[in-house]
Enzyme design. Structure first.
Site, PDB file in Angstrom:
ATOM      1  N   ARG C 103      39.222  44.388  45.002  1.00  0.00           N
ATOM      2  CA  ARG C 103      39.369  45.340  43.973  1.00  0.00           C
ATOM      3  C   ARG C 103      37.824  45.869  43.410  1.00  0.00           C
ATOM      4  O   ARG C 103      37.173  46.673  44.750  1.00  0.00           O
ATOM      5  CB  ARG C 103      39.130  44.469  42.799  1.00  0.00           C
ATOM      6  CG  ARG C 103      37.757  44.023  42.494  1.00  0.00           C
ATOM      7  CD  ARG C 103      37.720  42.454  41.406  1.00  0.00           C
ATOM      8  NE  ARG C 103      36.431  41.682  41.193  1.00  0.00           N
ATOM      9  CZ  ARG C 103      36.281  40.748  39.758  1.00  0.00           C
ATOM     10  NH1 ARG C 103      37.563  40.693  39.233  1.00  0.00           N
ATOM     11  NH2 ARG C 103      35.703  40.476  39.730  1.00  0.00           N
ATOM     12  N   ASN C 141      37.556  46.904  34.337  1.00  0.00           N
ATOM     13  CA  ASN C 141      37.480  45.277  34.046  1.00  0.00           C
ATOM     14  C   ASN C 141      36.314  45.301  34.686  1.00  0.00           C
ATOM     15  O   ASN C 141      36.210  45.817  35.582  1.00  0.00           O
ATOM     16  CB  ASN C 141      38.294  44.816  34.913  1.00  0.00           C
ATOM     17  CG  ASN C 141      37.990  43.486  34.808  1.00  0.00           C
ATOM     18  OD1 ASN C 141      37.860  42.329  33.948  1.00  0.00           O
ATOM     19  ND2 ASN C 141      36.933  42.977  35.607  1.00  0.00           N
ATOM     20  N   GLU C 142      35.277  45.765  34.016  1.00  0.00           N
ATOM     21  CA  GLU C 142      33.872  44.883  34.379  1.00  0.00           C
ATOM     22  C   GLU C 142      33.137  46.545  35.276  1.00  0.00           C
ATOM     23  O   GLU C 142      32.973  46.348  37.146  1.00  0.00           O
ATOM     24  CB  GLU C 142      33.800  43.812  35.463  1.00  0.00           C
ATOM     25  CG  GLU C 142      33.613  42.756  34.087  1.00  0.00           C
ATOM     26  CD  GLU C 142      33.541  41.482  35.503  1.00  0.00           C
ATOM     27  OE1 GLU C 142      33.184  41.326  36.220  1.00  0.00           O
ATOM     28  OE2 GLU C 142      33.345  40.264  34.834  1.00  0.00           O
ATOM     29  N   GLU C 317      34.743  36.932  28.513  1.00  0.00           N
ATOM     30  CA  GLU C 317      35.229  35.921  29.249  1.00  0.00           C
ATOM     31  C   GLU C 317      33.700  34.934  29.347  1.00  0.00           C
ATOM     32  O   GLU C 317      32.629  36.079  29.450  1.00  0.00           O
ATOM     33  CB  GLU C 317      35.233  37.003  31.150  1.00  0.00           C
ATOM     34  CG  GLU C 317      35.731  37.414  31.811  1.00  0.00           C
ATOM     35  CD  GLU C 317      36.383  38.134  32.820  1.00  0.00           C
ATOM     36  OE1 GLU C 317      35.721  37.586  33.735  1.00  0.00           O
ATOM     37  OE2 GLU C 317      36.856  39.110  32.614  1.00  0.00           O
ATOM     38  N   TRP C 325      31.264  32.337  42.845  1.00  0.00           N
ATOM     39  CA  TRP C 325      30.851  33.399  43.261  1.00  0.00           C
ATOM     40  C   TRP C 325      29.498  33.406  43.245  1.00  0.00           C
ATOM     41  O   TRP C 325      29.402  34.562  44.034  1.00  0.00           O
ATOM     42  CB  TRP C 325      31.376  34.646  42.482  1.00  0.00           C
ATOM     43  CG  TRP C 325      31.401  34.422  41.145  1.00  0.00           C
ATOM     44  CD1 TRP C 325      32.044  34.223  40.150  1.00  0.00           C
ATOM     45  CD2 TRP C 325      29.996  34.710  40.441  1.00  0.00           C
ATOM     46  NE1 TRP C 325      31.688  34.164  39.109  1.00  0.00           N
ATOM     47  CE2 TRP C 325      30.742  34.487  38.917  1.00  0.00           C
ATOM     48  CE3 TRP C 325      28.272  35.195  40.589  1.00  0.00           C
ATOM     49  CZ2 TRP C 325      29.414  35.233  38.178  1.00  0.00           C
ATOM     50  CZ3 TRP C 325      27.417  35.269  39.759  1.00  0.00           C
ATOM     51  CH2 TRP C 325      28.142  35.032  38.609  1.00  0.00           C
ATOM     52  N   GLU C 365      39.479  33.448  43.585  1.00  0.00           N
ATOM     53  CA  GLU C 365      38.840  33.021  42.233  1.00  0.00           C
ATOM     54  C   GLU C 365      39.747  31.495  42.714  1.00  0.00           C
ATOM     55  O   GLU C 365      39.842  30.885  40.908  1.00  0.00           O
ATOM     56  CB  GLU C 365      39.099  33.773  40.982  1.00  0.00           C
ATOM     57  CG  GLU C 365      38.793  35.089  41.494  1.00  0.00           C
ATOM     58  CD  GLU C 365      37.972  36.007  39.714  1.00  0.00           C
ATOM     59  OE1 GLU C 365      38.905  35.581  38.509  1.00  0.00           O
ATOM     60  OE2 GLU C 365      37.396  36.762  39.954  1.00  0.00           O
ATOM     61  N   GLN C 366      40.526  31.458  43.288  1.00  0.00           N
ATOM     62  CA  GLN C 366      40.485  29.388  43.067  1.00  0.00           C
ATOM     63  C   GLN C 366      39.812  28.711  43.281  1.00  0.00           C
ATOM     64  O   GLN C 366      40.271  27.832  42.560  1.00  0.00           O
ATOM     65  CB  GLN C 366      42.539  29.639  44.338  1.00  0.00           C
ATOM     66  CG  GLN C 366      41.024  29.077  45.853  1.00  0.00           C
ATOM     67  CD  GLN C 366      42.159  29.234  46.508  1.00  0.00           C
ATOM     68  OE1 GLN C 366      42.320  28.445  47.696  1.00  0.00           O
ATOM     69  NE2 GLN C 366      42.599  29.879  47.719  1.00  0.00           N
ATOM     70  N   MET C 367      38.692  28.453  43.511  1.00  0.00           N
ATOM     71  CA  MET C 367      37.346  27.224  43.037  1.00  0.00           C
ATOM     72  C   MET C 367      36.967  27.754  41.375  1.00  0.00           C
ATOM     73  O   MET C 367      36.173  27.490  41.555  1.00  0.00           O
ATOM     74  CB  MET C 367      36.494  27.490  43.957  1.00  0.00           C
ATOM     75  CG  MET C 367      37.609  27.076  45.306  1.00  0.00           C
ATOM     76  SD  MET C 367      37.757  25.209  45.736  1.00  0.00           S
ATOM     77  CE  MET C 367      36.194  24.484  45.357  1.00  0.00           C
ATOM     78  N   HIS C 368      37.512  28.831  40.688  1.00  0.00           N
ATOM     79  CA  HIS C 368      36.747  29.506  39.563  1.00  0.00           C
ATOM     80  C   HIS C 368      37.213  28.153  38.371  1.00  0.00           C
ATOM     81  O   HIS C 368      38.539  28.402  38.304  1.00  0.00           O
ATOM     82  CB  HIS C 368      36.929  30.640  39.212  1.00  0.00           C
ATOM     83  CG  HIS C 368      36.353  31.286  38.029  1.00  0.00           C
ATOM     84  ND1 HIS C 368      36.419  30.671  36.381  1.00  0.00           N
ATOM     85  CD2 HIS C 368      35.380  32.288  37.673  1.00  0.00           C
ATOM     86  CE1 HIS C 368      35.358  31.399  35.735  1.00  0.00           C
ATOM     87  NE2 HIS C 368      34.789  32.357  36.274  1.00  0.00           N
TER      88      HIS C 368
END
Lengths: 652, 652, 652
Positions: C103, C141-142, C317, C325, C365-368
């Protein structure tokens, strides 16, 4: 049997006959030549000079040596690189072309190189495939060494797109499989796919996993083409092997790589690899092993390679003295060359070949010891090889497959890729998790087999350890289901689908058939900031990777500091939800071995045992003598009840 | 004499006359100007503006100052880079062009740049070569600073191929010399040779050594062309010098670089260089020296430069306060600017020039102190310069060559290249080995000369230390043979041939004429994992680099932990086969000095001695007073029997 | 109010209605959607699919939720990158194009991208600008995350030249402003200016400062165009915000970035940011906070963002569990999600939205963690959100601006740029200097406002701390002059002109109006090699950055080890000339607070206070209960006199 690596092209031809006689007199049976010699064989495209190699083989064979021929594809000559620059790989960190001037400067995805490599391999096989002195072949050399598995070349890109098209059929399938809806990463066609490098932040792990599979397949395909080229021309009595480096370091599927070989060979450099492994160890930890190597590292690789090999396996290159490539290169302790040699046989080797005959005084490896010094006098290892050559007679036949152990560790390449791709915690390393189990088992005097998920049968094992099996495919699942021993799963097992998503219904996914739990959360901690795990009232560290689990019908056998379950059992299956310390692993494995009927012999850090057939080998890594842990009535074949410093005892 | 560096172009012209008067009043004799001013002299190709510089020189000269003119080739202006982008160098790590925007953005192999640089240099020399106020020239500025010796440019490639063709004559000779048969690295022609960068793993060390020689020669050639351009136009009374950075940091042959100069100059930044040198030292080690510099580092460079210089030498830039470029930039302790100035004279300097007159408030070096602050008021160093200017009168004539010392350390650039190219052990650094001997000798109060292998005559030295002489060429060999003092060789001496092979018959090769031994094996250890060396019943560390030696007719004077020889002696020659600790080196050197008749004066770490002619200088680096180690009856020229903190005493 | 981030495009449409109902039932009022969804909205250039988003908004709104729409410009889809590759940024370290696959792969200077981004933003605003369920907008975003502020692209080069031409008018002005006479860096025209990358050594700091200003302006310009595109179409009741990352990490002017917004939002990840901040902390330091976050880090960012916001601000958020991360990703301690939520309200937030609704099982981001697990069951945070949703009722209206504090810290982006560009001492970091003051004030129980130099009015503050204000422009100067409280300046204040020269007449330049001193010299020290500063007979550390000052009519309030002035006072203004330890800062601030009439409440490291309106919040970061430091008669709104582990108490 013993052997040696030799480079006739490095020495005046008048040396050859004397060298051959001395090899034979020393007790060596095999001599490997030829790998790296492309430039001397094919002087320009299609122009061959076989004469010198004919004479070299003849001279060696005449002295009673069996010749192993290495194909020279690890070192394409300059004329080839100049003519076909598209064969060069591209660095995935920098984007720079990796040029001529060292070795392995070729791209596994280059069609040009594949054709050229096949051509020289076939030409060699055609010429020597029926040669009476040539008993076998080594393909290329140390495939994937120097981080060459992955390339960012145009050839890799083109092939990766084709790979994706073939694997996924249409782009919608790929987009869905990878979850490309995330961050608007969906493609409209396969020609839009890039290599997963040079982006702003991390790429999709599914993208990277696909690339890792692809890269592994590229290496395997290249290698299979080379094996086929040999077999097309070689007689059936000539075998084909490849000398691999530590299997965990290549990032490829070693089962696939080696399946078309007759057996697998390994290049054993205990000191260099240990210096790298223990680079951050304290002086107190490192000093006892700096001249022996880590007590379990060579063994780990021996057992791994035995697991890959169809029959007994070879050490194709054995370190005979200081090497040149580690950050620090100590001299082996006295006797260690003999020690390592016998260790290889204890772990099932059929042959140990030393690298190399004579230390060459020029070029990159001039500081790498040989059996002879550059002044042609015996180096330190010489006398040890003489000794072990004599001792080989006492060991009996080592050409057969070693029997299975009672304990198996299940491994697979995908777990390593998952770890590389999604670290999640800086203190987690798949290799280290696996190594911890192995070291504890070895310290208990237990023999270990490594079996590859989905390949090997597990039915004869009493205890099966799965340090991590991140992705459980059908084959692995069936294999596990068909096993009968105790099953211990480590954390992150069953964590991911084949396309790098979280497993359906949470981890461990389909492993819930074995242990009905759900991993609801994972936390990763700094290695110096542990929580605890309590097992049988003893408190241990729980750290680095810790899973929270919801449990079904299981027995909780260990708990976290908040009494939540940390290890559970269901029938013959256990799940350990955290990384922990050696003492916990030892306590647990002692109990499991007792239950499974696996005999243990707790050992000090400098003593190791290994059985082969009816022989038991004991290896003393200490600089002082130790009593052999032999039963009353043991008949010593080598050594005796007191093992000398760095010594070996073998009894029946 | 004293001097200062000045940039008239940085200041309004109305400042110049007052600045000049103040310089003269402060006791300064010389003023260096002009280096970096290319953009103001040549506004576009061939269009010169001399007027401002004419006026600047006139103004300075009128105030009684002698002008040293720097040629501005370290900073080619933008118009030149834009017009001739091929002058830019290429980074050997990244392959990126190193562009305009700082300094030293030129390639030593660029013919275009050579022509342009020669042109501006000749133009300056033509204009000022007879100018009565101009007494001498400084070429360029700090050649090779910022890692500019090596470049991966197309120009470097083309010149390197030509260099190889010239050196080796035909490609077969090169292939044989380099051992290119190894790994199929043989070339078919010189046009196939690449620069030794961007390969898969390490390139042939012979290839890299050839490149290092070539790169050094490129710098020397560039420099020689500049010197010639000056001499073509300059009057015979105008001398030519160059201001070098610490000689060990450039990776070039400093003897060759400086041979065409009248004398050599050095840029002395004790605090910045010490902060870099001691970056990993503990706070306890660093704190005592953070405001004085390491007690032997400036001296090392002074003595090195004196060895290179034809006559007395200059400090062309002396740190006068905090600098801007080290990781940490402390203020000098009170008195250290005077201290460093007198130290330079003690070590044979003829002039010390401060960098710079006034701290400039803009651009890269705005945080670099001067003698004046940006607000034109005297900075801290001012009063110290006033003091030392007065003290200079007491020292007498410092323009003559300093007398030779009794102890020499033999150095050569090739040993540094060998170390860079083939590290073998992460704990081995040629510079550190050399520095250890130097520091021990200085702690014994011994004066030291550095002599370059093959250049200088050694006949007057009583003790000659050869920390390492990896390659022994004819000149060095003859020089050593013609010497008469005790000779101490350190490990790795005689290790390599001129083409980076292991020496014939094993190391130390032809040095066996001095010490009949063979180095049969080398091991390298982690610095915290030592073995021992025993000398006269005292046990010391033996580590990092350890050689096993076979000895002929020698006396073994020290042994390893296994009683094998670690140091041996044959006649006047000794060979030390291992790196070791300071205490061993000290014990050995104390004995050798006694034998050779070299007087020693053991000193604490914060006190140093140096003789020049009949003067003895004592330097106190401590923050407390110390008694001067002067003999009874000493006549103090500067200071007295008690040396104040950071002070200096000079006696006769 | 509470909210949540939701990605309908990640889930089957049949989930949406149930998800929406559950959100509402949980007590959430807002739902953010749409950012990152470009690929699903615009399938190819100009071809839009709004249907799914129409339905998503309708479904969410129908459940009673207010929708915040994110514009998707952080993730340009592949078709856009393929068609217009000039939109991609270029890495300033490597020169490589930063490609598609993650991104933020766009260049702020690309005109093509600006047009494309404006187009999609306008299209969304046109479609939903009047939608009754859409209450506001989040741009992109950010911005600047992943080091995207700076680019070495051709577009950046072209725009930078134009920027310079506009700022300086003619090249002579630029040359003079930057001091380009130094090192012959003068340009003949704006088309000769390069980006300040890829040079031999450091570029002119003025050049880099100009580039930093330019880069910041490019981001602001891009952002302003997006805001305008929204406002052109959106109804006046729809607000526009942006979710910024920690303001100190982007290297841009956050005041400029946020000035056109209605209010500012912040993405709050206390554990991840703390793991990074404390990466080198010892285990003892880190362990107490690894599951709570550093006690002052989230607060620092809350107060910074409140300073930027026009009214109350949002957490857009909020971390609800382990993230994916940071180097290590622990689980929050029990209660911390509630704790952080209340903390945000205490610091003036109007809404806290959790990231994200449900943990997505695929992609990066599956571990978020989310509020729901991937198996749709409530995650740990769920119950805490339920609790805090109920507690929100007790807090009353949080939509209004929080009142001003009594103490202000003055910040500005230029001081950060100056620090980046001219480090001078490795132990100096602008952010760390600022953070030290903040932590000390928070440990004294003092509420703090951050005010931006030159923007905000300071008239109501009793104590104003200026950690560093390297460049004092007119606006900042006037603001300071108009203030009435005590003024404390830290070292390096007033050090530079707007064009990065040393201030006229030496630092602190025009700040001499406040404190009549001159900084005559600066030294930087290793952090472990301090000198001292003595204040009221207590000796403290003085290190890292130490200034020597000449003083006019001031009171010396603290001295160095040599009795030279280290801190001085003139009227209401103080100047501290050195960095020092926490204890010194605390002692000084205690005295200044007493003088200024600022009440303090000294607190242990695990307890923090914050007032909002008539409410006082107390936050317990310890794993044990603590007594609330509430006055007698306090009426508890949340919690009570004893605060539970990780708990919160609120009283009136």
């Amino acid at each position: 049997m013993l052997g040696v690596c030799y480079y006739p092209e490095h020495w005046p031809e008048e040396y050859w006959a004397r060298d051959a006689r001395r090899m034979h007199a020393l007790g060596l049976s095999y001599v490997r030549i030829g790998e790296f010699a492309w430039g001397r064989i094919e002087k320009s495209e299609g122009v061959f000079d076989w004469a010198w190699m004919d004479r070299a083989i003849e001279t060696l064979g005449a002295a009673g040596l069996k010749v192993v021929l290495g194909t020279p594809t690890a070192t394409p000559p300059k004329w080839l690189c100049a003519k076909y620059p598209d064969i060069l790989p591209v660095d995935i960190q920098t984007g720079q072309v990796r040029g001529f001037g060292s070795r392995r400067h070729y791209d596994f995805s280059s069609e040009t190189y594949l054709r050229q490599a096949e051509s020289i391999t076939a030409a060699m096989a055609e010429r020597y495939g029926q040669h009476p002195h040539v008993v076998g072949w080594q393909t290329d050399n140390e495939l994937c060494c120097h981080d060459t598995t992955m390339s960012a070349s145009p050839a890799a890109l083109e092939k990766f797109r084709a790979y994706c098209a073939k694997r996924y059929g249409n782009i919608e399938t790929l987009n869905a499989a990878w979850g490309n809806v995330f961050w608007s990463m969906e493609y409209d066609g396969f020609d839009q796919i890039d290599l997963p490098f040079f982006t702003v932040c991390e790429t999709n792990p599914a993208h990277r996993l696909a690339y890792r599979r692809f890269a592994s397949e590229q290496v395997v395909h290249f290698h299979d083409v080379m094996i086929s080229a040999i077999r097309r021309h070689a007689g059936p009595e000539q075998w084909v092997t490849h000398n691999i480096i530590p299997p965990a370091t290549t990032g490829i599927d070693n089962v696939a790589l080696t399946q078309a070989l007759d057996f697998v060979s390994y290049d054993n450099y205990p000191l260099g690899f240990s210096d790298q492994l223990m680079a951050t160890a304290s002086a107190e930890e490192w000093r006892p092993f700096m001249r022996t190597g880590h007590p379990d590292l060579a063994a780990l690789n021996f057992d791994s390679v035995r697991g890959l090999s169809k029959g007994a396996w070879w050490v194709m290159e054995q370190q005979p003295g200081p090497v040149n490539w580690a950050p620090h290169n100590p001299r082996p302790a006295p006797g260690m060359v003999r020690h390592w040699t016998l260790q290889a046989f204890a772990h099932g080797a059929a042959c140990v070949a030393y690298f190399r005959w004579r230390q060459v005084p020029f070029a990159q490896e001039q500081m790498h010891a040989g059996l002879l010094r550059p002044d042609d006098m015996p180096a330190t290892a010489w006398a040890e090889v003489e000794q072990v050559a004599a001792e080989m007679q006492l060991l009996g036949d080592v050409s057969a497959v070693a029997p299975k152990a009672s304990v198996a560790i299940l491994i697979d390449p995908v777990s390593g890729w998952v770890d590389d791709i999604e670290r999640q915690g800086a203190g987690y390393r798949y290799d280290a998790v696996l190594f911890q189990y192995y070291c504890v088992l070895r310290s208990l005097g237990v023999d270990v087999d490594f079996v590859s998920a989905g390949e090997a049968r597990l039915d004869s094992y009493k205890l099966i350890i799965v340090p991590t099996l991140a992705v459980v495919d059908d084959a692995a699942f069936d294999t596990l289901r068909a096993s009968e021993g105790l099953l211990l799963f480590g954390p992150r097992s069953g964590a991911k689908t084949a396309e790098f998503s979280i497993s359906e219904g949470l981890p461990p996914g389909r492993l819930r058939e074995f242990v009905p739990i759900k991993v609801t959360s994972v936390e990763t901690l700094r290695p110096d900031c542990n929580g605890t795990i309590t097992y049988k009232n003893e408190v241990h560290e729980s750290g680095r990777w810790r899973e929270t689990i919801e449990v079904g019908a299981v027995d909780v056998i260990a708990t976290y500091e908040d009494d939540a379950p940390a290890a559970v059992r269901s029938g013959r299956s256990l799940y350990l939800a955290t990384l922990t310390d050696d003492a916990f692993i030892k306590n647990l494995l002692v109990d499991l071995c007792a239950e499974a009927g696996v005999a243990i012999t707790p050992l000090p850090p400098t003593l190791r045992l290994r059985r082969r057939g009816d022989l038991t080998f004991a290896f003393n890594l200490a600089d002082s003598a130790v009593n052999a842990p032999a039963p009353n009535g043991a008949v010593f074949i080598i050594g005796g009840a007191e093992i000398e410093p760095f010594g070996v005892a073998v009894w029946r």
